[in-house]
Design an enzyme around this catalytic site. Structure first.
Site, PDB file in Angstrom:
ATOM      1  N   HIS A  52       0.847  -1.194   0.000  1.00  0.00           N
ATOM      2  CA  HIS A  52       0.000   0.000   0.000  1.00  0.00           C
ATOM      3  C   HIS A  52       0.887   1.251   0.000  1.00  0.00           C
ATOM      4  O   HIS A  52       2.039   1.216   0.447  1.00  0.00           O
ATOM      5  CB  HIS A  52      -0.890   0.010   1.246  1.00  0.00           C
ATOM      6  N   GLU A  54       0.961   3.873   1.861  1.00  0.00           N
ATOM      7  CA  GLU A  54       1.479   4.311   3.165  1.00  0.00           C
ATOM      8  C   GLU A  54       2.689   3.485   3.597  1.00  0.00           C
ATOM      9  O   GLU A  54       3.682   4.022   4.097  1.00  0.00           O
ATOM     10  CB  GLU A  54       0.389   4.195   4.245  1.00  0.00           C
ATOM     11  N   CYS A  82      -6.175   1.967   5.891  1.00  0.00           N
ATOM     12  CA  CYS A  82      -6.773   0.712   6.367  1.00  0.00           C
ATOM     13  C   CYS A  82      -6.097   0.361   7.696  1.00  0.00           C
ATOM     14  O   CYS A  82      -5.139   1.019   8.098  1.00  0.00           O
ATOM     15  CB  CYS A  82      -6.566  -0.393   5.333  1.00  0.00           C
ATOM     16  N   CYS A  85      -2.259  -0.063   7.510  1.00  0.00           N
ATOM     17  CA  CYS A  85      -1.532   1.199   7.312  1.00  0.00           C
ATOM     18  C   CYS A  85      -1.648   2.119   8.526  1.00  0.00           C
ATOM     19  O   CYS A  85      -0.674   2.782   8.896  1.00  0.00           O
ATOM     20  CB  CYS A  85      -2.017   1.875   6.045  1.00  0.00           C
TER      21      CYS A  85
END
Lengths: 151, 151
Positions: A52, A54, A82, A85
């Site tokens: 992801h 992040e 999420c 993250c």
């Protein structure tokens, strides 16, 4: 204006995800007014569950400053993190996370629940959502609209 | 016996963390009775906030099978996952996580809270804690005891 300046940089990152068919989410890590880490969603591109925006931006920042701790830094990300993250942001000891669009399905910083209220971390980042929300959400809406059209 | 067999492999991984001064936590990802991913905590070694055993084991497994989705696989990890790792396990679509020691300070699968009860993920892994708990906890206790002695 600072929020908008750095969120615009996160949007630049997000757009890089589109060619590989990845959901356009981008992030930058900022310390002392300078960008020290960048990332965009590469889940499909890298075939990796953890890739992801992040996580990649944190890893980039750690590499650039040579430390697992990013105290005093702020993350700007186009979509509400999420749980993975949001947890990574706390692990990295980031001072704050600023996000654009809310994620009603998987957002862990207010939408589905709030990891920073509900969980007693040793370190709790500050947070602020809805910065350049329309621009960030439009990027996602356009991506999913294209997906539906091409089905 | 299967739980113990694979938890013993996670303990083998955990011990690899000690030379670099990393907290000894290890993990393996298992599919169809075979280990497809391995990882141990490299936060200090790699100077990276995200380099927990679970994240690295998931990344290793994704690389080995060439997919961001680990459906049908099970993670064995010596310590209860933190929120970042519990989130990563759900992101990877792992079928189940089996852990050894409970983490009263940061555990996100029952101790401080339970991400899999409290959060409506699109995919919720099954979970089981306390497998070879004493062995896993002894490894951590020994590590922290040594740290205190050498202060």
């Amino acid at each position: 204006m600072k929020n908008e300046k750095f969120m615009a940089e996160a949007i630049v990152e997000a757009k890089k995800a589109i060619p590989s068919g990845d959901v356009p989410v981008g992030a930058v890590v900022v310390k002392d007014e300078k960008i020290i880490g960048r990332g965009y969603n590469k889940r499909e591109k890298n075939a990796s569950a953890t890739a992801h925006a992040e996580v990649l931006a944190i890893e980039d920042a750690c590499k650039n400053i040579g430390s697992a701790r990013l105290d005093g830094a702020v993350m700007y990300v186009t979509l509400e993190p999420c749980p993975m993250c949001a947890g990574a942001i706390a692990q990295a000891r980031l001072d704050k996370v600023v996000f654009g669009a809310y994620d009603e399905k998987a957002g862990a910083v207010g939408s589905v629940f709030n990891l920073y209220y509900d969980f007693k971390f040793p370190h709790i980042p500050k947070f602020c959502g809805g910065v350049m929300e329309q621009e960030c959400a439009a990027l996602l809406d356009g991506f999913f609209e294209n997906l539906r059209r091409n089905k």
